[in-house]
Design an enzyme around this catalytic site. Structure first.
Site, mmCIF file in Angstrom:
data_model
loop_
_atom_site.group_PDB
_atom_site.id
_atom_site.type_symbol
_atom_site.label_atom_id
_atom_site.label_comp_id
_atom_site.label_asym_id
_atom_site.label_seq_id
_atom_site.Cartn_x
_atom_site.Cartn_y
_atom_site.Cartn_z
ATOM 1 C CG ASP A 1 54.395 13.312 -5.056
ATOM 2 O OD1 ASP A 1 55.359 13.623 -5.779
ATOM 3 O OD2 ASP A 1 53.697 14.167 -4.492
ATOM 4 C CB SER A 2 58.266 11.263 -0.985
ATOM 5 O OG SER A 2 59.272 11.459 -1.948
ATOM 6 C CG PHE B 1 67.740 11.790 -1.746
ATOM 7 C CD1 PHE B 1 67.499 10.509 -1.276
ATOM 8 C CD2 PHE B 1 66.652 12.546 -2.178
ATOM 9 C CE1 PHE B 1 66.206 9.998 -1.222
ATOM 10 C CE2 PHE B 1 65.360 12.042 -2.138
ATOM 11 C CZ PHE B 1 65.136 10.758 -1.660
HETATM 12 P P1 IMP Z 1 59.117 14.143 -5.571
HETATM 13 O O1 IMP Z 1 60.116 13.627 -6.559
HETATM 14 O O2 IMP Z 1 58.147 15.112 -6.127
HETATM 15 O O3 IMP Z 1 58.455 13.034 -4.805
HETATM 16 O O4 IMP Z 1 60.001 15.024 -4.584
HETATM 17 C C1 IMP Z 1 60.227 14.656 -3.310
HETATM 18 C C2 IMP Z 1 61.154 15.666 -2.659
HETATM 19 O O5 IMP Z 1 60.941 15.544 -1.249
HETATM 20 C C3 IMP Z 1 62.630 15.350 -2.900
HETATM 21 O O6 IMP Z 1 63.147 16.075 -3.977
HETATM 22 C C4 IMP Z 1 63.254 15.766 -1.586
HETATM 23 O O7 IMP Z 1 63.462 17.158 -1.587
HETATM 24 C C5 IMP Z 1 62.165 15.450 -0.576
HETATM 25 N N1 IMP Z 1 62.313 14.065 -0.072
HETATM 26 C C6 IMP Z 1 61.479 13.013 -0.269
HETATM 27 N N2 IMP Z 1 61.957 11.901 0.328
HETATM 28 C C7 IMP Z 1 63.120 12.258 0.889
HETATM 29 C C8 IMP Z 1 64.097 11.522 1.637
HETATM 30 O O8 IMP Z 1 64.020 10.302 1.882
HETATM 31 N N3 IMP Z 1 65.148 12.232 2.043
HETATM 32 C C9 IMP Z 1 65.296 13.564 1.798
HETATM 33 N N4 IMP Z 1 64.445 14.283 1.091
HETATM 34 C C10 IMP Z 1 63.341 13.637 0.641
#
Ligand code: IMP
Length: 197
Positions: A69-70, A152
């Site tokens: 989760d990021s 992305f």
């Molecule tokens: P998750 O799938 O709920 O972890 O959503 C993470 C969201 O954070 C992504 O859809 C992006 O909008 C943003 N995000 C996380 N990591 C990155 C990255 O490495 N580059 C750009 N956006 C990121």
């Protein structure tokens, strides 16, 4: 080759994890390969959402599952968009709308500091009582307009300190070496190597 299901449908993440895990002889399969729908991410913290996603994918695939989760945390926005990064611009989720909202929220703002966060969870099975959990951050600044076509998400707006380039202007191997996801994964790989040693 060891098989691992990635608890994400994000092609950007699949590419990055696939590249970084290949040298350890892991085949990273997307959860779509098992027709697993995206898990809910209702929690206020990255770690809770990552655990929920990994458990969901492990339960439905019968394989070990890796989830990240990021998100992006912006200082002048009190840490937003944070766990809501994927849907910051509204539904359905869209990188273009997210980036447009971020620029609008920061209009006229001099403090452009921001960092990405990544929490990684590896479960060997759905009931695994001892998940491996690693976290890392990548600090930078939010640009005033998008630059570059790689990466992305928010990458075209994320200025990489020291390089003078956006995260969408660097190569994927450079990004893997510097990023929140790359650094969290490096910690996980170190643990996996020491386990199998
Ligand atoms: P998750 O799938 O709920 O972890 O959503 C993470 C969201 O954070 C992504 O859809 C992006 O909008 C943003 N995000 C996380 N990591 C990155 C990255 O490495 N580059 C750009 N956006 C990121």
């Amino acid at each position: 080759m060891k098989r691992l299901v990635l608890a994400s449908n994000n092609p950007g993440k699949l590419k990055e994890f696939g590249e970084m895990l290949a040298p350890l002889d892991f085949e990273v399969l997307p959860q779509q390969a098992f027709a697993i729908p995206e898990a809910e991410e209702p929690h206020p913290t990255f770690v809770e959402n990552a655990l929920a996603k990994a458990r969901h994918a492990a339960r439905l695939s019968g394989l070990p599952a890796l989830a990240d989760d990021s998100g992006l945390c912006v200082a002048a926005l009190g840490g937003a968009p944070g766990v809501l990064s994927a849907r910051y611009g509204g539904e359905p989720k869209s990188d273009a709308r997210n980036n447009a909202r971020l620029l609008a929220d920061l209009a006229g703002q001099e403090d452009r500091r921001a960092h990405y966060v990544c929490v990684l969870v590896l479960l060997s099975h759905a009931q695994d009582p001892q998940p491996l959990i690693f976290e890392a951050e990548w600090h930078g600044e939010i640009l005033r307009e998008p630059r570059g076509r790689g990466g992305f998400g928010y990458d075209p707006l994320f200025l990489v300190p020291g390089l003078g380039l956006s995260a969408a202007e660097i190569s994927s191997s450079q990004k893997n070496a510097l990023s929140h996801r790359g650094l969290a994964l490096a910690k996980l790989l170190e643990r996996l190597r020491s386990r199998s040693a």
